[in-house]
Design an enzyme around this catalytic site. Sequence first.
Site, PDB file in Angstrom:
ATOM      1  N   PHE A  48       0.807  -1.214   0.000  1.00  0.00           N
ATOM      2  CA  PHE A  48       0.000   0.000   0.000  1.00  0.00           C
ATOM      3  C   PHE A  48       0.846   1.272   0.000  1.00  0.00           C
ATOM      4  O   PHE A  48       0.359   2.347  -0.362  1.00  0.00           O
ATOM      5  CB  PHE A  48      -0.963   0.003   1.194  1.00  0.00           C
ATOM      6  CG  PHE A  48      -0.351   0.407   2.502  1.00  0.00           C
ATOM      7  CD1 PHE A  48      -0.480   1.712   2.967  1.00  0.00           C
ATOM      8  CD2 PHE A  48       0.324  -0.503   3.303  1.00  0.00           C
ATOM      9  CE1 PHE A  48       0.063   2.094   4.189  1.00  0.00           C
ATOM     10  CE2 PHE A  48       0.867  -0.140   4.508  1.00  0.00           C
ATOM     11  CZ  PHE A  48       0.739   1.171   4.952  1.00  0.00           C
ATOM     12  N   LYS A  49       2.121   1.153   0.389  1.00  0.00           N
ATOM     13  CA  LYS A  49       2.978   2.342   0.415  1.00  0.00           C
ATOM     14  C   LYS A  49       3.120   2.974  -0.977  1.00  0.00           C
ATOM     15  O   LYS A  49       3.395   4.165  -1.096  1.00  0.00           O
ATOM     16  CB  LYS A  49       4.354   1.993   0.980  1.00  0.00           C
ATOM     17  CG  LYS A  49       4.332   1.329   2.360  1.00  0.00           C
ATOM     18  CD  LYS A  49       3.810   2.250   3.434  1.00  0.00           C
ATOM     19  CE  LYS A  49       3.716   1.566   4.788  1.00  0.00           C
ATOM     20  NZ  LYS A  49       4.985   1.334   5.452  1.00  0.00           N
ATOM     21  N   ASP A  50       2.947   2.164  -2.035  1.00  0.00           N
ATOM     22  CA  ASP A  50       3.024   2.716  -3.391  1.00  0.00           C
ATOM     23  C   ASP A  50       1.965   3.789  -3.634  1.00  0.00           C
ATOM     24  O   ASP A  50       2.173   4.698  -4.440  1.00  0.00           O
ATOM     25  CB  ASP A  50       2.830   1.609  -4.432  1.00  0.00           C
ATOM     26  CG  ASP A  50       3.998   0.645  -4.498  1.00  0.00           C
ATOM     27  OD1 ASP A  50       5.150   1.095  -4.372  1.00  0.00           O
ATOM     28  OD2 ASP A  50       3.752  -0.568  -4.683  1.00  0.00           O
ATOM     29  N   MET A  61       3.681   6.820  -2.234  1.00  0.00           N
ATOM     30  CA  MET A  61       5.073   7.059  -2.622  1.00  0.00           C
ATOM     31  C   MET A  61       5.207   7.419  -4.092  1.00  0.00           C
ATOM     32  O   MET A  61       6.066   8.228  -4.465  1.00  0.00           O
ATOM     33  CB  MET A  61       5.914   5.837  -2.296  1.00  0.00           C
ATOM     34  CG  MET A  61       7.343   6.169  -1.962  1.00  0.00           C
ATOM     35  SD  MET A  61       7.513   7.147  -0.447  1.00  0.00           S
ATOM     36  CE  MET A  61       7.251   5.910   0.805  1.00  0.00           C
ATOM     37  N   THR A  90       7.884   0.543   3.168  1.00  0.00           N
ATOM     38  CA  THR A  90       8.165   1.934   2.831  1.00  0.00           C
ATOM     39  C   THR A  90       9.440   2.050   2.000  1.00  0.00           C
ATOM     40  O   THR A  90       9.502   2.814   1.031  1.00  0.00           O
ATOM     41  CB  THR A  90       8.306   2.788   4.109  1.00  0.00           C
ATOM     42  OG1 THR A  90       7.036   2.901   4.744  1.00  0.00           O
ATOM     43  CG2 THR A  90       8.800   4.191   3.781  1.00  0.00           C
TER      44      THR A  90
END
Length: 463
Positions: free
Chosen positions: A112-114, A117, A145
């Site tokens: 989910f960090k994409d 980011m 992350t």
Amino acid sequence: MKYVSTRGDQTERGFSDILLEGLAPDGGLYLPKTYPQVDAATLARWRGLAYADLAFEILSLYIDDIPADDLRAITRKVYTPEIFGTPEITPLTWLGDGLALEGLSNGPTLAFKDMAMQLLGALFEYELGRRGETLNILGATSGDTGSAAEYAMRGKQGVRVFMLSPHGRMSPFQQAQMFSLQDANIHNLAIEGVFDDCQDIVKAVSNDLAFKREHRIGTVNSINWARLLAQVVYYFAGYFQATKTNDQKVSFTVPSGNFGNVCAGHVARMMGLPIARLVVATNENDVLDEFFRTGAYRPRGTADTHETSSPSMDISKASNFERFVFDLLGRDGARVRQLFSSPAFELTADEQARIAGFGFASGRSTHADRVATIRRCHAEYGVVIDPHTADGLKVALDLRAPGETMLVLETALPAKFAATIVEALGSEPPRPAGLEGIEQLPKRVKVMPADVAQVKTYIHAHV
């Protein structure tokens, strides 16, 4: 829109300034002076928008120093089916009546960090190009992350990345995603310690204002407001997919370690999104669950931070938690500074009583719970989930009220945590094409002790 520090510094800053700065000079975190309010007419106008255009609408409420046409172009460049796999970007998978997973893990690094980011990388490149400046990004990761940041920043003009990770405490897939990158602007530092040690080093370097300014240090951790702001969007997107009218309420269960993901839900709720409850799901490192049950915040030391099968949540010092406490305490920066200057604290009875008004609940999951939930989800719904999402689903199943619409935020694809999936289901999870042999690729990584001075020396030698 102007931003102030959670620790009392009332110097007002614009979005583009805090985008590049990370922590405030007084050690606090940035928040907007006020949360923009979204009324029923605005919700009605946003319903049905493509994700990229919804992102533009929400971001533009907080960003007034980037021209609207440029900001819209950035969101449309980032949030595409080519990058995130589906036209919905964050599709829902219904598991049963009123219970669904919100898919956040279809980006380049399968986590989910994409979602944030990829946007942050585009914003950094835009702003640095506009200023003719460079930036050295210092970050800490418990697993996802780091790879999301490195894939978003690799090859970007004017950007170097120095990413700290706990040596030997990520899954082999997570390590391979980061350490196999050969780009000259990417530096991986494996710290002999736990994630909290990495995070403490990032904060110590960021609080050395002379070093920070001389070496142009910025951050991509969720202490960076821009990253958290990007995450607010998928709460709105999930809500619109789960409802037919804006009179309905939806709850979200969020696997949580550093409190950034669920803090974005808090911001969405403060804006006026009809969120009934925000349920925080922890693993055995249950500092946040303990807080919401008792009002006591007691971060653990390195020796007492458990190494678990949901390693991205092996965190005992939740950096973004300070943002919520700031709002909980009526934005009293002096009180926040007093609380967070201690290694642990306990709210007064009156302060603890205010928590209920913010819609939070919490629960805890163990390794046995994760394995059982992965098996149950596969058997009952035909869906394979990763261990962190299993923590969330376990707590959601425990706490969901009759008739409550509950969205569980999916945090990663199961391919990143194959060992636990094999334990639960007896078979390897499928891998996206091109990632079959990632663990065998050559690796670039520097192992070093948890020492601020040595990290500074490394940065100085490589900028």
